[in-house]
Design an enzyme around this catalytic site. Structure first.
Site, PDB file in Angstrom:
ATOM      1  CD  GLN A  23      -2.967  -1.091   2.250  1.00  0.00           C
ATOM      2  OE1 GLN A  23      -2.753  -1.783   3.236  1.00  0.00           O
ATOM      3  NE2 GLN A  23      -4.025  -0.307   2.160  1.00  0.00           N
ATOM      4  NE  ARG A  58      -0.150  -4.357  11.652  1.00  0.00           N
ATOM      5  CZ  ARG A  58      -1.267  -4.612  11.004  1.00  0.00           C
ATOM      6  NH1 ARG A  58      -2.286  -3.777  11.077  1.00  0.00           N
ATOM      7  NH2 ARG A  58      -1.379  -5.699  10.274  1.00  0.00           N
ATOM      8  CG  HIS A  69      -1.090  -6.047   5.280  1.00  0.00           C
ATOM      9  ND1 HIS A  69      -1.196  -5.346   6.459  1.00  0.00           N
ATOM     10  CD2 HIS A  69      -2.215  -5.779   4.589  1.00  0.00           C
ATOM     11  CE1 HIS A  69      -2.336  -4.661   6.464  1.00  0.00           C
ATOM     12  NE2 HIS A  69      -2.969  -4.920   5.332  1.00  0.00           N
ATOM     13  CG  ASN A  80      -3.532  -7.326   8.155  1.00  0.00           C
ATOM     14  OD1 ASN A  80      -3.620  -6.658   9.185  1.00  0.00           O
ATOM     15  ND2 ASN A  80      -4.306  -7.096   7.099  1.00  0.00           N
ATOM     16  CD  GLU A  81      -7.946  -6.527   8.097  1.00  0.00           C
ATOM     17  OE1 GLU A  81      -8.279  -6.564   6.887  1.00  0.00           O
ATOM     18  OE2 GLU A  81      -8.124  -5.530   8.807  1.00  0.00           O
ATOM     19  CG  ASN A  87      -6.407  -5.107  11.941  1.00  0.00           C
ATOM     20  OD1 ASN A  87      -5.663  -4.825  12.883  1.00  0.00           O
ATOM     21  ND2 ASN A  87      -5.943  -5.419  10.745  1.00  0.00           N
ATOM     22  CE1 TYR A 144      -9.940   0.982   9.500  1.00  0.00           C
ATOM     23  CE2 TYR A 144      -9.899  -1.380   9.873  1.00  0.00           C
ATOM     24  CZ  TYR A 144      -9.258  -0.222   9.506  1.00  0.00           C
ATOM     25  OH  TYR A 144      -7.927  -0.263   9.142  1.00  0.00           O
ATOM     26  CD  GLU A 178      -5.270  -2.561   9.471  1.00  0.00           C
ATOM     27  OE1 GLU A 178      -6.384  -2.289   8.960  1.00  0.00           O
ATOM     28  OE2 GLU A 178      -4.438  -3.297   8.929  1.00  0.00           O
ATOM     29  CD1 TRP A 204      -6.134   2.382   7.143  1.00  0.00           C
ATOM     30  CD2 TRP A 204      -4.419   1.048   7.695  1.00  0.00           C
ATOM     31  NE1 TRP A 204      -5.551   1.956   5.975  1.00  0.00           N
ATOM     32  CE2 TRP A 204      -4.496   1.137   6.293  1.00  0.00           C
ATOM     33  CE3 TRP A 204      -3.415   0.270   8.270  1.00  0.00           C
ATOM     34  CZ2 TRP A 204      -3.613   0.462   5.459  1.00  0.00           C
ATOM     35  CZ3 TRP A 204      -2.545  -0.403   7.450  1.00  0.00           C
ATOM     36  CH2 TRP A 204      -2.642  -0.304   6.053  1.00  0.00           C
ATOM     37  CD  GLU A 210      -7.114   1.883   2.406  1.00  0.00           C
ATOM     38  OE1 GLU A 210      -7.694   0.774   2.408  1.00  0.00           O
ATOM     39  OE2 GLU A 210      -6.396   2.277   3.350  1.00  0.00           O
TER      40      GLU A 210
END
Length: 533
Positions: free
Chosen positions: A21, A78, A124, A170-171, A310, A312, A376, A426, A433
């Site tokens: 990213q 991170r 990631h 990650n995720e 993580n 949101y 995040e 984040w 993105e």
């Protein structure tokens, strides 16, 4: 006036990014292709046609980024390592790239020289393309486990003398569902033949999830057996997942909220921390959910030293959905009285609701009884990409989001007794993105993609000041740009209570139906657009 409550001693705060990213320089210094390189260049795979070839140019501008972190007073950073920079072809018998090792080694040394703790993610989402071509990547458990474990060992050997905080993957929900179910992330596999020539959305995501869990567990085992005692670090996994709240007090909707949590979080967290799958997942998926052997369960259970979180947003949950990836649960932001749950973000899937963050922190602490690192958390301001710079820098909606989130964080620690050890908003920078391309901005720093110039937003100033006030150590507060400073004292002024966002204070937006809310990660805006295509 009472002094503000303090965060626990040793609390880490900073910002998060990911290699693909921000780095760019996809062909520099021996880096091999990742599955995102060609995928992001394919027409229609990103909303604005953007790709990762340049991103925020952080491979070349990393010194500038470290200086920016230092100016914000960040205590930690991170970032993720690009597997194909370290091992261009990815495999356990493939050569290591010394220039890739040198890049991350220099970054780590610079962070430490600035008093910033490196917090490193091994994976990631940028799988080496060669492994996908060679044997199907995450679809081939026997091969990928060995290759990921070797890659992890290379990183532990090269950086573990200085890196004391590791995240394996990650995720994984996004890896499996968006890459092999929805088909909107690389490698783009799906049963939808209009989207992908190959794939089986009914089976492949669960196979990939199985491979990811085992790869994580084997990497952790290698670290614990070969490196941890000498290097003294911690290692874990980081999982996405938002709070799932019953739509009302109907027992079926109360059950639906738990079912949503089982599929969004429990799929990975229950095996890693409890040693079993959620029973509801097995009920729905039956033999499509792969089984682990007793020896594998012994390796998996307890394979994380902390809970990497993580998150949101919050969803209101109703029974009766038909989306298996959501646990057959319908998501909405519209309350029974017609008001919205919170402030609407640029992404259709994200509204600001701080109490949900606090509820989720408590849920995870009580269920898994493991210290939490919030790795995040962030907000994309609606229409920010189309605003003039002076308006962008006064990112009031993002400031309000972080006011609510930090207030909820502090309440969870001080009032609820939740053990939380870190918070990483984040993101440090606006960046690539994924399927949204560059049209969605999550950064506390505005990036002019034409010049790569960085401009601190008001949210960066708010976070820096907030952590200065709540940490025992002082931190330098950056001088924001002149235009942003004019409004800083007045726009960051409301209560830090977790209840600062009320549905009645937010503009009413169109209700999100189940089909609109098909993804619980932060990439739902892209998925919505693809579904409507």
């Amino acid at each position: 006036m009472a002094a503000p409550a303090k965060l626990p001693k040793g609390f880490l705060w900073g910002f998060a990014t990911a290699s693909f990213q921000v780095e760019g320089s996809t062909n520099a210094d021996g880096r091999g292709k990742s599955i995102w390189d060609d995928f992001s260049r394919m027409p229609g795979k990103t909303l604005d046609g953007g790709n990762g070839d340049v991103a925020t140019d952080s491979y070349k501008r990393w010194k500038e980024d470290v200086a920016l972190l230092a100016s914000y007073g960040a205590k930690s950073y991170r970032f993720s390592i690009s597997w194909s920079r370290i091992i261009p072809l990815g495999g356990r018998n493939d050569p290591i790239n010394p220039k890739g090792i040198a890049f991350y080694s220099n970054l780590i040394d610079s962070l430490l020289a600035h008093g910033i703790t490196p917090f490193v993610t091994l994976y990631h989402w940028d799988l080496p393309q060669a492994l996908h071509d060679r044997y199907g990547g995450w679809l081939n458990k026997d091969e990928i486990v060995q290759d990921f474990t070797r890659y992890a060992r290379v990183c532990f050997e090269a950086f573990g003398d200085r890196v004391k905080h590791w995240l394996t993957i990650n995720e994984p929900w996004c890896v499996a569902i968006l890459g092999y179910g929805r088909g909107v992330f690389a490698p783009g596999r799906s049963s939808d033949r209009a989207r992908s020539a190959e794939g089986d959305s009914s089976r492949e995501p669960w196979i990939v999830g199985h491979s990811v869990i085992l790869s994580h567990a084997h990497a952790v085992n290698a670290y614990r057996e070969e490196f941890q005692r000498k290097q003294g670090g911690q290692i874990g996994i980081t999982l996405n997942g938002d709070w799932q709240m019953p739509y009302d007090d109907d027992p079926e909707n109360i059950a639906a909220a738990q079912h949503a949590l089982d599929f969004a979080i429990g799929w990975y967290a229950d095996p890693v921390y409890l040693g079993h799958y959620p029973p509801y997942m097995r009920e729905v998926l039956q033999d499509r959910l792969p089984s682990f052997t007793p020896a594998e369960w012994a390796l998996i259970k307890g394979s994380s030293d902390f809970y990497g979180m993580n998150t949101y947003t919050t969803n209101l949950c109703r029974a009766g959905g038909d989306d298996e990836f959501q646990g057959l649960v319908d998501y909405t932001f519209t309350r029974p009285d017609g008001t919205q749950l919170g402030r609407q973000a640029h992404c259709a899937w994200l509204q600001d609701y701080p109490p949900g963050f606090r509820h989720l922190l408590n849920y995870l602490w009580k269920r898994y009884k493991t210290p939490i690192f919030v790795t995040e958390n962030g907000f994309a301001v609606q229409g920010e990409n189309d605003m003039p710079l002076d308006v962008v820098l006064k990112d009031h909606d993002r400031v309000n989001y972080f006011k609510g989130a930090t207030g909820a964080l502090l309440q969870a620690i001080v009032e609820d007794g939740v053990e939380i050890r870190a918070y990483f908003p984040w993101s440090l920078l606006d960046n690539f993105e994924w399927a949204d391309g560059y049209s969605t901005r999550f950064g506390v720093t505005y990036v002019d993609y034409q010049t790569q110039k960085r401009y601190p937003k008001e949210s960066a100033r708010f976070l820096s000041q907030w952590f200065k006030n709540h940490l025992s150590e002082s931190a330098f507060i950056p001088k924001a740009t002149a235009d942003a400073n004019d409004e800083a004292s007045t726009s960051v002024s409301s209560s830090e209570s977790a209840d600062t966002v009320k549905g009645s204070d937010s503009p009413v937006v169109k209700s999100q139906s189940r089909s609109d809310m098909g993804c619980i990660s932060r990439y739902g805006a892209a998925i919505l657009a693809f579904f409507k295509a």
